[in-house]
Design a protein around this motif. Structure first.
Motif, PDB file in Angstrom:
ATOM      1  N   VAL A 132     109.151  42.126  30.698  1.00  0.00           N
ATOM      2  CA  VAL A 132     108.930  41.313  31.896  1.00  0.00           C
ATOM      3  C   VAL A 132     109.700  41.939  33.049  1.00  0.00           C
ATOM      4  CG1 VAL A 132     109.349  39.075  32.979  1.00  0.00           C
ATOM      5  CG2 VAL A 132     108.517  39.176  30.638  1.00  0.00           C
ATOM      6  N   GLY A 133     109.075  41.950  34.229  1.00  0.00           N
ATOM      7  CA  GLY A 133     109.725  42.471  35.415  1.00  0.00           C
ATOM      8  C   GLY A 133     109.853  41.410  36.492  1.00  0.00           C
ATOM      9  N   GLY A 134     110.245  41.833  37.681  1.00  0.00           N
ATOM     10  CA  GLY A 134     110.390  40.883  38.775  1.00  0.00           C
ATOM     11  C   GLY A 134     109.087  40.175  39.083  1.00  0.00           C
ATOM     12  N   GLY A 135     109.169  38.887  39.413  1.00  0.00           N
ATOM     13  CA  GLY A 135     107.966  38.108  39.663  1.00  0.00           C
ATOM     14  C   GLY A 135     107.228  37.847  38.361  1.00  0.00           C
ATOM     15  N   ALA A 136     105.897  38.025  38.374  1.00  0.00           N
ATOM     16  CA  ALA A 136     105.082  37.714  37.197  1.00  0.00           C
ATOM     17  C   ALA A 136     104.647  38.964  36.447  1.00  0.00           C
ATOM     18  CB  ALA A 136     103.859  36.913  37.619  1.00  0.00           C
ATOM     19  N   HIS A 137     105.288  40.075  36.690  1.00  0.00           N
ATOM     20  CA  HIS A 137     104.881  41.324  36.050  1.00  0.00           C
ATOM     21  C   HIS A 137     105.283  41.337  34.579  1.00  0.00           C
ATOM     22  CE1 HIS A 137     103.724  42.931  39.904  1.00  0.00           C
ATOM     23  NE2 HIS A 137     104.944  42.741  40.389  1.00  0.00           N
ATOM     24  N   PHE A 138     104.419  41.900  33.751  1.00  0.00           N
ATOM     25  CA  PHE A 138     104.734  42.007  32.322  1.00  0.00           C
ATOM     26  C   PHE A 138     103.947  43.158  31.709  1.00  0.00           C
ATOM     27  CE2 PHE A 138     101.061  39.210  32.683  1.00  0.00           C
ATOM     28  CZ  PHE A 138     100.213  39.649  31.666  1.00  0.00           C
ATOM     29  N   GLY A 139     104.366  43.568  30.530  1.00  0.00           N
ATOM     30  CA  GLY A 139     103.670  44.587  29.754  1.00  0.00           C
ATOM     31  C   GLY A 139     104.024  44.399  28.295  1.00  0.00           C
ATOM     32  N   TRP A 140     103.102  44.733  27.413  1.00  0.00           N
ATOM     33  CA  TRP A 140     103.403  44.567  25.992  1.00  0.00           C
ATOM     34  C   TRP A 140     102.591  45.531  25.147  1.00  0.00           C
ATOM     35  CZ3 TRP A 140      99.570  42.129  22.741  1.00  0.00           C
ATOM     36  CH2 TRP A 140      98.489  41.569  23.441  1.00  0.00           C
ATOM     37  N   ALA A 141     103.088  45.787  23.945  1.00  0.00           N
ATOM     38  CA  ALA A 141     102.440  46.708  23.021  1.00  0.00           C
ATOM     39  C   ALA A 141     102.644  46.193  21.604  1.00  0.00           C
ATOM     40  CB  ALA A 141     103.026  48.108  23.165  1.00  0.00           C
ATOM     41  N   THR A 142     101.631  46.347  20.765  1.00  0.00           N
ATOM     42  CA  THR A 142     101.721  45.910  19.372  1.00  0.00           C
ATOM     43  C   THR A 142     101.105  46.957  18.452  1.00  0.00           C
ATOM     44  OG1 THR A 142      99.568  44.800  19.186  1.00  0.00           O
ATOM     45  CG2 THR A 142     101.347  43.557  20.209  1.00  0.00           C
ATOM     46  N   GLY A 143     101.384  46.814  17.158  1.00  0.00           N
ATOM     47  CA  GLY A 143     100.775  47.674  16.153  1.00  0.00           C
ATOM     48  C   GLY A 143     101.203  49.123  16.233  1.00  0.00           C
ATOM     49  N   ARG A 144     102.396  49.372  16.762  1.00  0.00           N
ATOM     50  CA  ARG A 144     102.862  50.755  16.891  1.00  0.00           C
ATOM     51  C   ARG A 144     103.495  51.232  15.582  1.00  0.00           C
ATOM     52  NH1 ARG A 144      99.970  49.667  20.937  1.00  0.00           N
ATOM     53  NH2 ARG A 144     100.412  50.644  22.940  1.00  0.00           N
ATOM     54  N   ALA A 180     108.876  47.078  39.124  1.00  0.00           N
ATOM     55  CA  ALA A 180     109.308  45.694  38.911  1.00  0.00           C
ATOM     56  C   ALA A 180     110.617  45.600  38.129  1.00  0.00           C
ATOM     57  CB  ALA A 180     108.218  44.915  38.168  1.00  0.00           C
ATOM     58  N   LYS A 181     111.234  46.738  37.834  1.00  0.00           N
ATOM     59  CA  LYS A 181     112.478  46.760  37.058  1.00  0.00           C
ATOM     60  C   LYS A 181     112.328  45.954  35.776  1.00  0.00           C
ATOM     61  CE  LYS A 181     115.473  47.397  41.094  1.00  0.00           C
ATOM     62  NZ  LYS A 181     116.635  46.868  41.869  1.00  0.00           N
ATOM     63  N   CYS A 182     111.364  46.366  34.961  1.00  0.00           N
ATOM     64  CA  CYS A 182     111.033  45.630  33.742  1.00  0.00           C
ATOM     65  C   CYS A 182     112.101  45.806  32.673  1.00  0.00           C
ATOM     66  CB  CYS A 182     109.692  46.095  33.192  1.00  0.00           C
ATOM     67  SG  CYS A 182     108.309  45.774  34.309  1.00  0.00           S
ATOM     68  N   ALA A 183     112.232  44.773  31.863  1.00  0.00           N
ATOM     69  CA  ALA A 183     113.169  44.789  30.744  1.00  0.00           C
ATOM     70  C   ALA A 183     112.503  44.147  29.535  1.00  0.00           C
ATOM     71  CB  ALA A 183     114.455  44.043  31.100  1.00  0.00           C
ATOM     72  N   ILE A 184     112.868  44.590  28.349  1.00  0.00           N
ATOM     73  CA  ILE A 184     112.324  44.027  27.121  1.00  0.00           C
ATOM     74  C   ILE A 184     112.925  42.644  26.886  1.00  0.00           C
ATOM     75  CG2 ILE A 184     112.168  44.302  24.618  1.00  0.00           C
ATOM     76  CD1 ILE A 184     110.418  46.236  26.153  1.00  0.00           C
ATOM     77  N   VAL A 185     112.057  41.656  26.652  1.00  0.00           N
ATOM     78  CA  VAL A 185     112.529  40.290  26.420  1.00  0.00           C
ATOM     79  C   VAL A 185     112.238  39.814  25.003  1.00  0.00           C
ATOM     80  CG1 VAL A 185     112.307  39.648  28.845  1.00  0.00           C
ATOM     81  CG2 VAL A 185     110.374  39.284  27.288  1.00  0.00           C
ATOM     82  N   ASN A 186     111.378  40.526  24.270  1.00  0.00           N
ATOM     83  CA  ASN A 186     111.064  40.093  22.922  1.00  0.00           C
ATOM     84  C   ASN A 186     110.637  41.307  22.090  1.00  0.00           C
ATOM     85  OD1 ASN A 186     109.223  38.979  20.652  1.00  0.00           O
ATOM     86  ND2 ASN A 186     110.154  37.125  21.502  1.00  0.00           N
TER      87      ASN A 186
END
Length: 377
Positions: free
Chosen positions: A334-346, A364-370
């Motif tokens: 998750v980054g600043g505001g509503a920005h997000f990115g995710w990946a699965t099955g790696r 957005a200066k994203c950071a891992i949250v989960n």
């Protein structure tokens, strides 16, 4: 084959029926479904005789100490050869869960030359000028048959009937499998089968691909379900009409089901967790029509009680539910505001973290949250 940050919107309620959670190999999960990570010793014949290859797999099954029929899940082939080693059977985790909930022992595996499986890539069809699709499909089918033979020796696998389920190149291999059907293959399910897609709406050697399906149809009598989305940009409706006609006119037993457009490319219908509510009823009707419905009620495996990040908007919260319903290895950023990115099955958690951050907006200066359904500290 990879899961990206966004899918077309589906009601989150549809996904609440899916399963999530991470389990170590051999651990019982929700007292209902069990996950095992395996290296399957697959004996496969070649030009120099039979050889044994360890094929990477995960097996999900009802954890009731009873034998259940087998479903073998097989993957597609990425357009880029560099992506083959990065693939993982966990990329089919949500799909394997869907079949396990229906009472199947579900083995999702990597064919030779993909992921962590042994052996060179053996599915090369040659040049676009003169592709030998029929031979490539039969080679891939030999991996499926070898996995089924091994799994049939396991005490938790019921004898007498099994099914093969594939997507894209794996679906093509499944069609090839029916042309020389192994013992007890009761039915086959193919999502967008084909080979030779070199770019959106571009397939090299269409004539040879049609001929391959006609060749398979001459000897294929196993009931085959073919599912194709209207906006599939690997193998579109025009080509699908030619392929299914060639197969059925030659004698193949096929049921074609066309679905409405799915996302930006309907080829992903089977590959992403958000497609499961769409294709599940289609599969259920097909299984029932072939006396292969195993349960009256699906095994109940609820989503874990993990709250979405507070900064996410509506679409982000929907994406987080889909993330929870997907398999390891995975990460959500998750980054600043509503920005997000995710990946699965790696293949690894580190790769999932890297890809999730890459999918998030860099500024957005994203950071891992989960990570794997556990909030990051």
């Amino acid at each position: 084959m990879s899961f990206t940050t966004r899918f077309e919107s589906l009601a989150a309620a549809l996904l609440l029926a899916l399963v999530a959670g991470v389990m170590s190999a051999g651990q019982a999960w929700a007292e209902e479904i069990r996950l095992d990570a395996l290296k399957i010793p697959a004996v496969i014949s070649g030009s120099n005789g039979p050889a044994t290859y360890e094929l990477e797999a995960i097996v999900l099954r009802p954890d009731d100490r009873l034998p259940h029929p087998l479903a073998v899940l097989n993957h597609g082939s990425p357009r880029s050869a560099d992506a083959r080693p990065t693939m993982s059977p966990y990329g089919m985790w949500a799909q394997a869960v869907a079949f396990a909930r229906r009472g199947w022992v579900t083995a999702a595996f990597m064919r030779r030359g993909y992921g962590g499986s042994e052996g060179e890539w053996v599915e090369n069809y040659g040049s676009c000028a003169s592709p030998d699709y029929a031979a490539a499909g039969r080679t891939a089918a030999s991996d499926i048959a070898a996995v089924a033979r091994f799994m049939a020796t396991q005490p938790y696998v019921a004898k007498g009937k099994w099914i093969s389920v594939g997507v894209s190149a794996g679906a093509f291999a499944t069609v090839a499998l029916t042309a020389d059907a192994p013992r007890d293959l009761a039915a086959a399910i193919s999502f967008a089968p084909g080979r030779g897609s070199t770019g959106p709406d571009t397939v090299c050697g269409e004539k040879q691909l049609v001929a391959a399906f006609a060749q398979y149809g001459k000897t294929s009598r196993t009931p085959l379900l073919w599912v194709s989305a209207e906006n599939d940009h690997f193998f579109g409706p025009r080509l699908v009409a030619q392929l299914t006609a060639a197969f059925s006119n030659a004698g193949g037993n096929v049921t074609l089901v066309k679905t409405p457009p799915f996302g930006s490319d309907g080829h992903q219908l089977f590959e992403v967790a958000s497609g499961i509510p769409i294709w599940s009823p289609i599969v259920d009707r097909f299984l029932a029509s072939n006396n292969l419905a195993l349960r009256d009620k699906l095994i109940d495996v609820p989503l874990p009680d993990v709250k979405p990040p507070s900064s996410l908007n509506g679409s982000g919260r929907e994406a987080f539910v889909t993330y929870l319903a997907s398999g390891p290895n995975k990460a959500f950023a998750v980054g600043g505001g509503a920005h997000f990115g995710w990946a699965t099955g790696r293949r690894t958690i580190d790769q999932a973290v890297k890809d999730a951050l890459g999918f998030c907006v860099p500024t957005a200066k994203c950071a891992i949250v989960n990570v794997n359904n556990k909030p990051s500290k």
